[in-house]
Motif scaffolding. Structure first.
Motif, mmCIF file in Angstrom:
data_model
loop_
_atom_site.group_PDB
_atom_site.id
_atom_site.type_symbol
_atom_site.label_atom_id
_atom_site.label_comp_id
_atom_site.label_asym_id
_atom_site.label_seq_id
_atom_site.Cartn_x
_atom_site.Cartn_y
_atom_site.Cartn_z
ATOM 1 N N ASN A 19 0.804 -1.219 0.000
ATOM 2 C CA ASN A 19 0.000 0.000 0.000
ATOM 3 C C ASN A 19 0.836 1.268 0.000
ATOM 4 O O ASN A 19 0.291 2.369 0.066
ATOM 5 C CB ASN A 19 -0.953 -0.008 1.206
ATOM 6 N N ILE A 20 2.166 1.115 -0.087
ATOM 7 C CA ILE A 20 3.044 2.274 -0.267
ATOM 8 C C ILE A 20 3.385 2.365 -1.755
ATOM 9 O O ILE A 20 4.062 1.487 -2.290
ATOM 10 C CB ILE A 20 4.326 2.138 0.567
ATOM 11 N N PRO A 21 2.907 3.383 -2.456
ATOM 12 C CA PRO A 21 3.169 3.477 -3.902
ATOM 13 C C PRO A 21 4.666 3.515 -4.190
ATOM 14 O O PRO A 21 5.412 4.263 -3.540
ATOM 15 C CB PRO A 21 2.496 4.792 -4.310
ATOM 16 N N SER A 22 5.111 2.696 -5.165
ATOM 17 C CA SER A 22 6.549 2.678 -5.480
ATOM 18 C C SER A 22 6.818 2.221 -6.904
ATOM 19 O O SER A 22 7.577 1.272 -7.117
ATOM 20 C CB SER A 22 7.289 1.773 -4.491
ATOM 21 N N PRO A 23 6.234 2.889 -7.910
ATOM 22 C CA PRO A 23 6.649 2.571 -9.280
ATOM 23 C C PRO A 23 8.146 2.831 -9.444
ATOM 24 O O PRO A 23 8.701 3.703 -8.764
ATOM 25 C CB PRO A 23 5.833 3.557 -10.136
ATOM 26 N N SER A 24 8.805 2.082 -10.304
ATOM 27 C CA SER A 24 10.234 2.291 -10.542
ATOM 28 C C SER A 24 10.513 3.763 -10.820
ATOM 29 O O SER A 24 9.851 4.372 -11.667
ATOM 30 C CB SER A 24 10.709 1.456 -11.735
ATOM 31 N N GLY A 25 11.474 4.318 -10.094
ATOM 32 C CA GLY A 25 11.791 5.728 -10.228
ATOM 33 C C GLY A 25 11.115 6.600 -9.190
ATOM 34 O O GLY A 25 11.434 7.790 -9.072
ATOM 35 N N PHE A 26 10.187 6.015 -8.430
ATOM 36 C CA PHE A 26 9.424 6.766 -7.430
ATOM 37 C C PHE A 26 9.346 5.932 -6.157
ATOM 38 O O PHE A 26 8.280 5.565 -5.685
ATOM 39 C CB PHE A 26 8.021 7.079 -7.975
ATOM 40 N N THR A 27 10.508 5.608 -5.597
ATOM 41 C CA THR A 27 10.580 4.616 -4.528
ATOM 42 C C THR A 27 11.078 5.183 -3.203
ATOM 43 O O THR A 27 11.374 4.419 -2.279
ATOM 44 C CB THR A 27 11.489 3.443 -4.948
ATOM 45 N N LYS A 28 11.166 6.484 -3.075
ATOM 46 C CA LYS A 28 11.720 7.084 -1.858
ATOM 47 C C LYS A 28 10.927 6.679 -0.619
ATOM 48 O O LYS A 28 11.500 6.311 0.410
ATOM 49 C CB LYS A 28 11.765 8.603 -1.986
ATOM 50 N N SER A 29 9.608 6.715 -0.692
ATOM 51 C CA SER A 29 8.779 6.434 0.486
ATOM 52 C C SER A 29 8.928 4.990 0.942
ATOM 53 O O SER A 29 9.052 4.716 2.151
ATOM 54 C CB SER A 29 7.309 6.751 0.193
ATOM 55 N N ILE A 30 8.916 4.044 0.002
ATOM 56 C CA ILE A 30 9.015 2.637 0.387
ATOM 57 C C ILE A 30 10.396 2.347 0.969
ATOM 58 O O ILE A 30 10.528 1.594 1.940
ATOM 59 C CB ILE A 30 8.690 1.699 -0.799
ATOM 60 N N MET A 31 11.436 2.957 0.424
ATOM 61 C CA MET A 31 12.769 2.709 0.948
ATOM 62 C C MET A 31 12.948 3.354 2.327
ATOM 63 O O MET A 31 13.658 2.822 3.179
ATOM 64 C CB MET A 31 13.833 3.199 -0.033
ATOM 65 N N GLN A 32 12.291 4.480 2.561
ATOM 66 C CA GLN A 32 12.302 5.071 3.894
ATOM 67 C C GLN A 32 11.612 4.152 4.890
ATOM 68 O O GLN A 32 12.075 3.984 6.028
ATOM 69 C CB GLN A 32 11.630 6.446 3.879
ATOM 70 N N ASP A 166 4.829 13.464 -14.124
ATOM 71 C CA ASP A 166 4.340 13.038 -12.818
ATOM 72 C C ASP A 166 4.094 11.525 -12.832
ATOM 73 O O ASP A 166 3.642 10.958 -13.825
ATOM 74 C CB ASP A 166 3.037 13.758 -12.461
ATOM 75 N N PHE A 167 4.394 10.893 -11.705
ATOM 76 C CA PHE A 167 4.184 9.450 -11.587
ATOM 77 C C PHE A 167 2.724 9.133 -11.295
ATOM 78 O O PHE A 167 2.017 9.910 -10.638
ATOM 79 C CB PHE A 167 5.074 8.865 -10.496
ATOM 80 N N VAL A 168 2.314 7.968 -11.769
ATOM 81 C CA VAL A 168 0.967 7.460 -11.532
ATOM 82 C C VAL A 168 1.089 6.062 -10.939
ATOM 83 O O VAL A 168 1.735 5.190 -11.525
ATOM 84 C CB VAL A 168 0.142 7.412 -12.835
ATOM 85 N N SER A 169 0.500 5.855 -9.765
ATOM 86 C CA SER A 169 0.523 4.535 -9.126
ATOM 87 C C SER A 169 -0.868 3.903 -9.196
ATOM 88 O O SER A 169 -1.878 4.601 -9.211
ATOM 89 C CB SER A 169 0.972 4.648 -7.669
ATOM 90 N N PHE A 170 -0.880 2.580 -9.239
ATOM 91 C CA PHE A 170 -2.123 1.822 -9.336
ATOM 92 C C PHE A 170 -2.532 1.324 -7.951
ATOM 93 O O PHE A 170 -1.692 0.852 -7.185
ATOM 94 C CB PHE A 170 -1.958 0.610 -10.262
#
Length: 352
Positions: A19-32, A166-170
């Motif tokens: 439930n933490i959005p993390s498309p490739s290139g937009f992974t800062k939150s999940i890695m935190q 802008d990134f789009v997560s599913f």
């Protein structure tokens, strides 16, 4: 067999990370999140310049090392174009079929931190207007995002903060059934990530010393081909990608066992190491399937292509409907958890 698999803790953790959005290139939150998880357990780690995390457990033998990796990055999209009608044209991040996300809720993540909800639809969705829409090709020319804001032109979209890039997560739509199935997007490869995190927690809390220094590499660019192909210590001899088993016609893998890959699109995995893993499964009564994935690559194969001199292998839970709305079963998670434990605590075939 030690009780290395805590079903509730593993499933709860998996639900958190999908439930933490993390498309490739937009992974800062999940890695935190993962960094905080490890920190709270007292597990030291380092971050790579690309944002990956490597946690190292000192082993009895520090001359030869092992490395296990799973990836947190997922499929997603980016805004390719803001259309005149106020809808968004997308470009894929990772490889999937557009029909796999048609009708899915999504979030647009603006560069300024605003999250705007929307739905991924065919432009010609309304059956009362577009005759024959069901036969139209699902591609980037027909698929668009209908954003949930009162805008109907490109200028209005830009005023609320959305821009190209802008990134789009599913939405993952995570669910665990009473029968033990887990349904969600992004089980590839967050199911394996949850298993590696739980394994590290178990090793730490039980104060287990491994026979060899072992690195746990949580990568964040696998879906675009280069997640785990750098920052590999020179002492690493065995490199294990913990990633999903592909299920379908002609495949051996299922949702109830651990899937061990003998070959994928990159070629055969290291034969002797793969056979060692198979024998570990057999001798420990772990249900497994040996399989070949025809359209597949992993961080292990990326490391080989990058020129690292390692033995590489791949195993993980069986995931149905990969790169769509995926499903697995707790039995597969359990089997994978057990194989991970017996592998990291086992001797190498040869230390030469």
């Amino acid at each position: 067999m030690k009780n290395v698999f805590n079903e509730k803790d593993t499933v709860d953790l998996l639900g958190q990370i999908v439930n933490i959005p993390s498309p490739s290139g937009f992974t800062k939150s999940i890695m935190q999140f993962i960094g905080t998880y490890l920190h709270d357990l007292g597990i030291e780690y380092k971050k790579t310049n690309k944002g990956a995390i490597i946690a190292t457990f000192q082993g009895e033998n520090n001359n030869v090392h092992r490395l296990l990796t799973a990836h947190t990055d997922t499929l997603g999209a980016m805004v390719k174009e803001i259309k005149a009608n106020g809808r968004l044209k997308l470009t894929m991040v990772g490889g999937f079929n557009w029909n796999a996300v048609e009708g899915e809720y999504c979030t647009v993540h603006t560069a300024y931190g605003k999250k705007i909800r929307g739905t991924i639809l065919m432009h010609e969705t309304t059956v009362h207007v577009y005759r024959g829409a069901g036969e139209l090709k699902r591609d980037e020319n027909h698929i668009e995002v209908r954003i949930d804001e009162k805008v109907n032109n490109a200028e209005g979209v830009r005023k609320i903060g959305i821009e190209v890039g802008d990134f789009v997560s599913f939405d993952p739509r995570f669910e665990k059934t009473e029968s033990g199935f887990i349904k969600s997007r992004h089980l590839d490869d967050k199911a394996s990530t949850a298993l590696l995190l739980q394994l590290m927690k178990y090793l730490k809390e039980e104060n287990i010393q491994l026979p060899y220094t072992t690195h746990f590499y949580i990568s964040n660019n696998e879906e675009i081909g280069y997640g785990g192909n750098s920052n590999i210590p020179n002492q690493v001899v065995e490199y294990i990608a913990v990633d999903m088993g592909a299920i379908g016609d002609g495949q051996s893998s299922d949702e109830y066992t651990v899937s061990i890959c003998a070959k994928d699109s990159s070629g055969p995995y290291h034969y002797e190491l793969t056979r060692q893993i198979v024998e570990l499964a057999k001798s420990n009564n772990i249900d497994y399937k040996l399989d070949i994935y025809p359209y597949y690559g992993s961080d292990a194969s990326a490391a080989i292509r990058a020129g690292f001199d390692v033995k590489h292998a791949l195993f993980g839970p069986g995931i149905e409907s990969s790169h769509a709305y995926e499903r697995t079963h707790v039995d597969s998670l359990r089997a994978t958890a057990h194989l991970l434990y017996v592998y990291v605590t086992s001797p190498m075939d040869s230390e030469d």
